[in-house]
Scaffold this motif. Structure first.
Motif, mmCIF file in Angstrom:
data_model
loop_
_atom_site.group_PDB
_atom_site.id
_atom_site.type_symbol
_atom_site.label_atom_id
_atom_site.label_comp_id
_atom_site.label_asym_id
_atom_site.label_seq_id
_atom_site.Cartn_x
_atom_site.Cartn_y
_atom_site.Cartn_z
ATOM 1 N N ASN A 77 1.379 -1.296 -0.750
ATOM 2 C CA ASN A 77 -0.096 0.093 -0.090
ATOM 3 C C ASN A 77 0.906 1.594 0.346
ATOM 4 O O ASN A 77 2.706 1.380 0.017
ATOM 5 N N LEU A 78 0.304 2.549 0.119
ATOM 6 C CA LEU A 78 1.171 3.798 0.025
ATOM 7 C C LEU A 78 1.765 3.825 1.172
ATOM 8 O O LEU A 78 3.051 4.638 1.418
ATOM 9 N N THR A 79 0.969 3.728 1.951
ATOM 10 C CA THR A 79 1.692 3.316 3.117
ATOM 11 C C THR A 79 3.400 3.434 3.713
ATOM 12 O O THR A 79 4.253 3.805 4.203
ATOM 13 N N GLN A 80 3.008 2.146 3.129
ATOM 14 C CA GLN A 80 4.600 1.260 3.173
ATOM 15 C C GLN A 80 5.127 1.577 2.533
ATOM 16 O O GLN A 80 7.009 2.234 3.045
ATOM 17 N N ILE A 81 5.545 2.170 0.680
ATOM 18 C CA ILE A 81 6.170 2.624 0.441
ATOM 19 C C ILE A 81 6.549 4.538 0.174
ATOM 20 O O ILE A 81 7.280 4.625 -0.441
ATOM 21 N N TRP A 82 5.511 5.079 0.876
ATOM 22 C CA TRP A 82 5.094 7.046 0.976
ATOM 23 C C TRP A 82 5.474 6.810 2.441
ATOM 24 O O TRP A 82 6.632 7.931 2.833
ATOM 25 N N LEU A 83 5.062 6.199 3.300
ATOM 26 C CA LEU A 83 5.260 6.733 5.293
ATOM 27 C C LEU A 83 6.113 5.939 6.245
ATOM 28 O O LEU A 83 7.365 6.843 6.814
ATOM 29 N N TYR A 84 6.520 4.640 5.494
ATOM 30 C CA TYR A 84 7.841 4.016 6.405
ATOM 31 C C TYR A 84 9.239 4.975 6.611
ATOM 32 O O TYR A 84 9.816 4.897 4.690
ATOM 33 N N GLY A 85 9.686 4.904 7.510
ATOM 34 C CA GLY A 85 11.262 6.134 6.619
ATOM 35 C C GLY A 85 11.273 7.384 6.638
ATOM 36 O O GLY A 85 12.327 7.726 6.104
ATOM 37 N N ASP A 86 10.296 8.246 6.026
ATOM 38 C CA ASP A 86 10.497 9.627 5.309
ATOM 39 C C ASP A 86 10.252 10.764 6.865
ATOM 40 O O ASP A 86 9.103 10.912 7.358
ATOM 41 N N HIS A 87 11.258 10.979 7.656
ATOM 42 C CA HIS A 87 11.222 11.363 8.303
ATOM 43 C C HIS A 87 11.069 12.816 7.999
ATOM 44 O O HIS A 87 10.322 14.239 8.875
ATOM 45 N N ASP A 102 -4.416 3.793 8.711
ATOM 46 C CA ASP A 102 -4.740 5.945 9.341
ATOM 47 C C ASP A 102 -3.752 5.942 9.522
ATOM 48 O O ASP A 102 -3.682 7.098 10.093
ATOM 49 N N LYS A 103 -2.438 5.499 9.197
ATOM 50 C CA LYS A 103 -0.652 6.483 8.849
ATOM 51 C C LYS A 103 -1.815 7.700 8.108
ATOM 52 O O LYS A 103 -1.026 8.482 8.057
ATOM 53 N N PHE A 104 -2.110 6.790 7.073
ATOM 54 C CA PHE A 104 -1.816 7.231 5.692
ATOM 55 C C PHE A 104 -3.114 8.005 5.512
ATOM 56 O O PHE A 104 -3.083 9.354 5.287
ATOM 57 N N LEU A 105 -4.042 8.348 6.342
ATOM 58 C CA LEU A 105 -5.598 9.382 6.377
ATOM 59 C C LEU A 105 -4.678 10.001 7.207
ATOM 60 O O LEU A 105 -4.826 11.278 7.233
ATOM 61 N N GLY A 139 -3.074 1.325 -3.542
ATOM 62 C CA GLY A 139 -2.679 0.185 -3.500
ATOM 63 C C GLY A 139 -2.851 -1.237 -4.444
ATOM 64 O O GLY A 139 -1.895 -2.376 -4.356
ATOM 65 N N LYS A 140 -4.299 -0.841 -5.051
ATOM 66 C CA LYS A 140 -3.864 -2.136 -6.526
ATOM 67 C C LYS A 140 -2.914 -2.295 -7.074
ATOM 68 O O LYS A 140 -2.461 -2.633 -7.662
ATOM 69 N N LEU A 141 -2.199 -0.806 -7.704
ATOM 70 C CA LEU A 141 -1.526 -0.777 -8.739
ATOM 71 C C LEU A 141 -0.314 -1.410 -7.489
ATOM 72 O O LEU A 141 1.190 -2.245 -8.660
ATOM 73 N N LEU A 142 -0.092 -1.385 -6.298
ATOM 74 C CA LEU A 142 1.153 -1.284 -6.604
ATOM 75 C C LEU A 142 1.432 -2.934 -6.014
ATOM 76 O O LEU A 142 3.031 -3.610 -5.798
ATOM 77 N N GLN A 143 0.387 -3.604 -5.691
ATOM 78 C CA GLN A 143 0.540 -4.691 -5.903
ATOM 79 C C GLN A 143 1.002 -5.577 -6.572
ATOM 80 O O GLN A 143 0.225 -6.705 -7.481
ATOM 81 N N LEU A 163 20.165 15.177 -7.641
ATOM 82 C CA LEU A 163 20.182 13.781 -7.130
ATOM 83 C C LEU A 163 18.613 13.580 -6.469
ATOM 84 O O LEU A 163 18.138 14.635 -6.170
ATOM 85 N N THR A 164 18.429 12.693 -5.451
ATOM 86 C CA THR A 164 17.549 12.019 -4.717
ATOM 87 C C THR A 164 17.292 12.523 -3.268
ATOM 88 O O THR A 164 17.151 12.529 -2.348
ATOM 89 N N ASP A 165 19.180 11.927 -3.318
ATOM 90 C CA ASP A 165 19.300 11.751 -1.832
ATOM 91 C C ASP A 165 18.042 10.700 -0.905
ATOM 92 O O ASP A 165 18.039 11.829 0.400
ATOM 93 N N SER A 166 17.405 9.574 -0.779
ATOM 94 C CA SER A 166 16.264 9.578 -0.643
ATOM 95 C C SER A 166 16.039 7.790 -0.663
ATOM 96 O O SER A 166 17.101 7.459 -1.003
ATOM 97 N N ARG A 167 15.237 7.741 -0.032
ATOM 98 C CA ARG A 167 14.762 6.143 0.936
ATOM 99 C C ARG A 167 13.898 5.408 -0.181
ATOM 100 O O ARG A 167 13.600 4.796 0.310
ATOM 101 N N SER A 168 12.979 6.436 -0.968
ATOM 102 C CA SER A 168 11.364 5.967 -1.354
ATOM 103 C C SER A 168 12.035 5.999 -3.047
ATOM 104 O O SER A 168 12.795 6.860 -3.684
ATOM 105 N N PHE A 169 11.678 4.749 -3.504
ATOM 106 C CA PHE A 169 11.109 4.566 -4.877
ATOM 107 C C PHE A 169 10.260 5.375 -5.429
ATOM 108 O O PHE A 169 10.255 5.022 -6.952
#
Length: 479
Positions: A49-59, A83-86, A131-135, A409-415
């Motif tokens: 889902n979006l939370t996993q790819i978008w919010l995990y680890g994104d300070h 709930d985190k995404f909301l 979420g449907k696309l990510l899977q 550059l991105t300097d990022s942890r997110s795909f």
């Protein structure tokens, strides 16, 4: 009134639009510094889902949510993913004029073809659609890299890392090279003797040698540097408050190493001498191998000690520091240059007050051997936004040659972070476009277009010696 985030976003006139759409837009991306987890690339991970790819680890997002009054349990805690995404969706409208607002909607558009504004009312539909696309297979991390036209990725790796995932990717022949970057910050961090001793043990295991002296330690680290090179590494990186350039002797550093291994604390001067010596070793190894060395300076880290203890580092408690950079930077680079051992170097600063100083400093050590040998790196971290990018590019233009700039550059942890390259390219094209239409630059779109493509791709390809990445066919019409 112009529409929000349309095809001419940030492009204020027809010349800027032409430069972006005809010259910049389709250039491949060389992401020569990021923190993407290579294990996820090796596994070709798919996110649920979006939370996993978008919010995990994104300070970045966590800091905005906290500022908006969101409880920590929705940032780093164990609340359900939706709930985190909301809570993030409810925060987004309050991020207007923060780059997060632009990045969020660019990422929804470029990856998921979602053109709705994210808020608490649109959250559920956007979450379900993405979420449907990510899977699906099309949204595995490797396909996300392909989708964004990424030509090269450099991760950030400790000397003690085994690089197993890099070796796997190389063996598989994944068409997008994923190379390590040598990041030896822990190897020179002697502030805590107990932690330093633990790190020495890690290096012993990685190098399969016994370390009983400083010479042993340097030999072990050098073997790791050699190992990184064997995997294809050609880049190092350092994240420092400031450069260290104290005078020292080899016997002094050997004694300080023994003192550390005995569990004794070094005083401030001794710490700076030890770190100065380590930086010189790393820099000279980089020069011997023809690597590019990068220095990220100016971050004041871990300011909130209470929450640092609860949540750990890299959770959003870092800030801009006001360190005095010029004298030590000059002395460090000068020492290497005097010995003819100064590698190609990229300098990134976090304090915008240092922009002109860094831009001017690069000119002191550009010796004509390589175009743009010493680079003023792209706007970094807190400066990685429209105002910060413009100020960095203006300082570089005024003090040096932006035409030789190795770009973004991105300097990022997110795909999902690669639209930051688009953001940069639009800003770059608008800078040139405005000056053409103001009569400050000639209306030579073919030549300026070539410069734009160089900054977006070719300068980095040539600077890092990655000519094997090839050249887009449409470049031929420009020369």
């Amino acid at each position: 009134m112009k529409p929000f985030l349309d095809e001419h976003f940030l492009l204020k006139n027809t010349t800027a639009q032409r430069l972006y759409h005809e010259y910049a837009k389709d250039m491949p991306i060389i992401d020569y510094h990021c923190h993407l987890p290579q294990a996820q690339i090796a596994a070709d991970k798919r996110f649920d889902n979006l939370t996993q790819i978008w919010l995990y680890g994104d300070h970045y997002k966590w800091r905005a949510m906290r500022t908006n009054g969101v409880d920590e349990s929705y940032c780093t805690g164990n609340q359900p993913d939706y709930d985190k995404f909301l809570q993030w969706a409810k925060t987004v409208p309050y991020t207007m004029r923060n780059p997060l607002y632009h990045w969020t909607h660019l990422e929804l558009q470029r990856y998921f073809d979602v053109y709705d504004i994210l808020n608490e009312h649109s959250a559920k539909a956007i979450y379900d659609h993405c979420g449907k696309l990510l899977q699906t297979d099309n949204y595995s991390v490797r396909n996300l890299l392909r989708k964004m036209n990424v030509a090269m990725v450099c991760t950030t790796d400790d000397p003690a890392d085994d690089l197993a995932d890099h070796q796997l990717l190389k063996k598989e022949g994944f068409e997008i090279p994923v190379l390590p970057a040598f990041r030896p910050d822990q190897a020179m961090n002697a502030d805590n003797p107990a932690n330093f001793k633990k790190y020495v043990q890690r290096i012993e295991q990685a190098a399969n040698v016994s370390v009983t002296s400083f010479n042993d330690y340097i030999t072990a680290l050098k073997s790791r540097h050699d190992f990184f090179a064997s995997i294809g590494c050609g880049v190092s990186d350092h994240g420092l408050e400031e450069l260290y350039a104290e005078d020292y002797t080899e016997s002094l550093i050997s004694n300080l190493f023994d003192k550390l291994m005995a569990g004794k604390q070094l005083d401030e001067k001794e710490l700076r001498q030890f770190k100065s010596a380590m930086l010189v070793y790393f820099a000279e190894w980089d020069w011997e191998k023809g690597w590019v060395q990068q220095f990220h300076v100016g971050a004041l880290r871990n300011n909130n000690t209470r929450l640092l203890q609860q949540l750990g580092p890299d959770t959003g408690w870092d800030s801009i520091g006001d360190f005095q950079q010029a004298r030590n930077l000059s002395k460090f680079l000068g020492r290497l240059d005097h010995n003819n051992k100064l590698a190609k170097t990229i300098l990134y600063n976090l304090n915008p007050a240092d922009n002109e100083m860094i831009a001017a400093m690069t000119g002191n050590f550009n010796d004509g051997s390589v175009a743009g040998k010493i680079q003023f790196g792209s706007a970094w971290w807190f400066l990685d936004q429209k105002d910060g990018m413009i100020k960095q590019m203006n300082a570089l233009s005024n003090m040096g040659l932006i035409s030789r700039f190795v770009g973004m550059l991105t300097d990022s942890r997110s795909f999902l972070s690669f639209p930051r390259h688009e953001y940069f390219r639009r800003i770059l094209c608008n800078l040139f476009g405005e000056e053409v239409e103001n009569g400050e630059l000639p209306n030579d779109v073919r030549w300026i277009g070539k410069m734009i493509q160089d900054i977006c791709y070719y300068n980095a390809r040539n600077y890092f010696n990655w000519q094997h990445l090839g050249a887009p066919a449409f470049k031929e019409i420009l020369v």
